[in-house]
Design an enzyme around this catalytic site. Structure first.
Site, PDB file in Angstrom:
ATOM      1  NE  ARG A 116      -4.132   1.837   0.683  1.00 23.51           N
ATOM      2  CZ  ARG A 116      -5.037   2.222  -0.194  1.00 23.51           C
ATOM      3  NH1 ARG A 116      -4.897   1.901  -1.473  1.00 23.51           N
ATOM      4  NH2 ARG A 116      -6.101   2.917   0.175  1.00 23.51           N
ATOM      5  CB  THR A 401      -8.897  -1.872  -8.259  1.00 26.33           C
ATOM      6  OG1 THR A 401      -8.993  -0.732  -7.415  1.00 26.33           O
ATOM      7  CG2 THR A 401      -8.123  -2.946  -7.549  1.00 26.33           C
ATOM      8  CD  GLU A 421      -8.914   6.679  -4.944  1.00 27.39           C
ATOM      9  OE1 GLU A 421      -9.811   6.529  -4.098  1.00 27.39           O
ATOM     10  OE2 GLU A 421      -9.031   7.452  -5.888  1.00 27.39           O
ATOM     11  CG  ASP A 441      -8.372   5.261  -0.917  1.00 25.72           C
ATOM     12  OD1 ASP A 441      -9.299   5.798  -1.536  1.00 25.72           O
ATOM     13  OD2 ASP A 441      -7.870   4.176  -1.261  1.00 25.72           O
ATOM     14  N   GLY A 487     -13.397  -2.390  -7.788  1.00 28.09           N
ATOM     15  CA  GLY A 487     -14.727  -1.839  -7.600  1.00 28.09           C
ATOM     16  C   GLY A 487     -14.892  -0.904  -6.424  1.00 28.09           C
TER      17      GLY A 487
END
Length: 581
Positions: A116, A401, A421, A441, A487
């Site tokens: 991440r 994604t 993103e 995010d 999604g």
């Protein structure tokens, strides 16, 4: 639990549902991270030894090529992901990050890898606030360097390959370099997404790559070549991941992020200091199966497990899969699970409640008791297992994604979800690859009257995600399924639906993926906008739901073990394919 007589009566009666939902309901529905671009049924593929399912046929072919060459599931997954960077650039790539869950069949060990993105050292919790202290509009925050986190994908790939790769690192890059150099025909989906994007053409490098000499989006079938990306891939293939995080490539990334308009604060020190993390997988049981995925900073596995844990109190196998009652139960469980997700999850160092508390059987049993058999909760409140901890508010997430599911001939498996993103990320391109906008995010508001948010921006922090790469094991400990999806926050519902269909209803994977989606993220009940789902929406209204019909563009990639063989299926809503041998 049996269906009540009231539930059956309501199911049979139905209602006339022809009016659009009120604007207040529509306002609660998050935007789609990537627009729909068609639906094409895809039969499942059966193979005896190995299986690859990816978001694009070129990537599937690359993964299979590496398996035939003697590569491991990790080798194949990395090669496929690099090809996706070339042929599906709007969704993922080396300018972003991802999560990877791996199963080592020989050792019987499952590991979870966190690639991440991290917030630069120079940012603080006011990053997405205006000078007046208000939250920035979403795309005012997204477009430009302000939203760019330190990319983590390549560092994660290097670490996982060092542990579980079989082929040389350089070999994994060959298919992607080939596509970037020789080019590939622009697909209908890529053309449509370029044409719909409002911001992409503002970046000179992106405009040169994705638009023709007259400024029009590259036509479907036009050849897209990316020599700049090919050169980056050659450099990293020869010199390793350090060549991305230090030196000329890193300098260009930092320069692009700090350039106006809307500059960010990512530095060379941030890039050089990035580390991927091997974490302990978050696992739980559903029926007789063990479900494993990513722990925080992903909220994916935890929320999937919470949703399943709530549903475990109901005998879904005795309820028709396509009934309004099953959709009602699933949506209500989603409301409860998402209420806790939005309140409690963020960077693990900032969380005040541990996932184990939120997934305790007694706690979930209490949550399940809130479900009414003949009426909707409308909006669920978060639970409070933390003995005085205060639940928090919601933050935005809508990642573009890609997902990859792979099993190799030795039984090793990879579930990999990678992201930049939003579609086309920050719309800032460096040397042929797009940079992420993952910092959006984080919660835009760092605190409210109840105190700091666990998902607030902070130096070095990793923003909360919904990505849910998942491995499932049967009661004998044998690998049963590999799955995941793109999604945005809807990923959680897609994966949970998938597992309920496989475990409770024993549905074939291709038939399962072709079913219309339905669920709730603790807002309206969302129903996929298809003719075969309108009657379902009408029946749901009888349970007190306010259904919203909309495109639900999942991209599930599923592999299931059945009778000693692997069955692979790709989502009919995107370009993905399955192949095996």
């Amino acid at each position: 639990m049996h269906i009540s007589r009231t539930g059956f009566a309501l199911l049979l009666s139905g209602v006339l549902w022809g009016l659009p939902p009120p604007q207040a309901v529509l306002a609660q529905v998050p935007a789609q991270p990537e627009a729909a671009s068609g639906f094409s049924l895809k039969p499942a593929v059966t193979a005896s030894k190995a299986m690859v399912v990816t978001a694009n046929p070129h990537a599937t072919a690359a993964g299979l090529e590496l398996l035939h060459a003697g590569g491991s599931a990790v080798d194949a997954a990395i090669a496929a992901a690099l090809v996706l960077n070339v042929v599906e650039p709007q969704s993922s790539g080396i300018g972003g990050g991802g999560f990877l869950v791996h199963h080592d069949a020989r050792r019987g060990r499952t590991s979870a890898w966190d690639g991440r993105e991290t917030a630069p050292a120079g940012v603080d919790e006011h990053l997405f606030l205006t000078p007046g202290g208000d939250k920035m509009a979403f795309y005012d925050a997204v477009v430009g360097g302000r939203s760019v986190g330190v990319p983590g994908l390549l560092r994660m790939f290097a670490d996982v390959h060092a542990r579980h790769g079989r082929l040389p690192w350089k070999r994994l890059f060959e298919p992607a370099i080939r596509f970037a150099t020789d080019g590939f025909p622009v697909s209908q989906r890529l053309h449509a997404l370029i044409a719909k994007d409002r911001f992409l053409s503002r970046d000179p490098a992106a405009r040169q790559l994705f638009f023709d000499a007259d400024g029009r989006p590259l036509a479907e079938g036009a050849t897209l070549r990316n020599p700049l990306l090919a050169e980056v891939l050659r450099t990293v293939a020869e010199q390793g991941a350090d060549a991305f995080y230090e030196g000329p490539i890193a300098r260009d990334i930092a320069a692009a992020v700090t350039a106006t308009p809307n500059p960010g604060g990512l530095s060379l020190r941030d890039l050089a200091g990035y580390r991927a993390i091997e974490r302990t997988p978050l696992c739980g049981t559903y029926r007789s199966y063990r479900v494993c995925g990513m722990p925080p900073p992903s909220s994916g596995a935890a929320t999937v497990l919470a949703l399943l844990g709530i549903l475990e109190r109901f005998r879904l196998s005795g309820i028709a899969p396509d009934s309004a009652f099953s959709a009602h139960l699933f949506s209500e469980a989603g409301r409860l699970a998402f209420a806790d997700r939005d309140a409690w999850y963020g960077d693990p160092a900032a969380m005040t409640v541990a996932p184990a508390q939120l997934l305790a059987r007694d706690y979930l049993a209490g949550r399940a008791q809130q479900i009414r058999l003949d009426d909707s909760l409308d909006r669920a409140l978060p639970g409070n297992p933390g003995k005085g901890a205060t639940p928090r508010s919601v933050s935005v997430e809508q990642p573009a994604t890609s997902h990859i599911s792979i099993v190799d001939a030795a039984g090793n498996a990879v579930s990999l979800t990678a992201s930049i993103e939003d579609a086309f990320g920050s719309r800032r391109m460096v040397r042929g690859f797009l940079l992420n906008n993952q910092l959006t995010d984080f919660s835009f508001a760092p605190a409210d009257e109840r105190g700091p948010h666990p998902n607030r921006v902070g130096p070095g922090k990793r923003p909360r995600s919904s990505m849910s790469p998942t491995l499932v094991f049967d009661s004998n400990g044998q690998l049963f399924a590999v799955t995941g999806s793109p999604g945005g926050s809807q990923i959680i519902n897609y994966v949970a639906e998938n597992l309920v269909g496989l475990i409770d209803w024993k549905l074939p994977p291709d038939a399962l993926l072709a079913r219309p989606h339905v669920g709730s993220r603790n807002g309206p009940t969302e129903v996929e906008d298809r003719p075969d789902a309108r009657a379902l929406a009408a029946s749901l209204a009888a349970f007190g739901h306010e259904p919203v019909m909309r495109d639900l563009t999942s991209g599930l990639g599923v592999i299931v073990r059945q009778n000693g063989k692997w069955i692979g299926a790709a989502d009919p809503r995107r370009e993905g394919t399955a192949a095996g041998y």
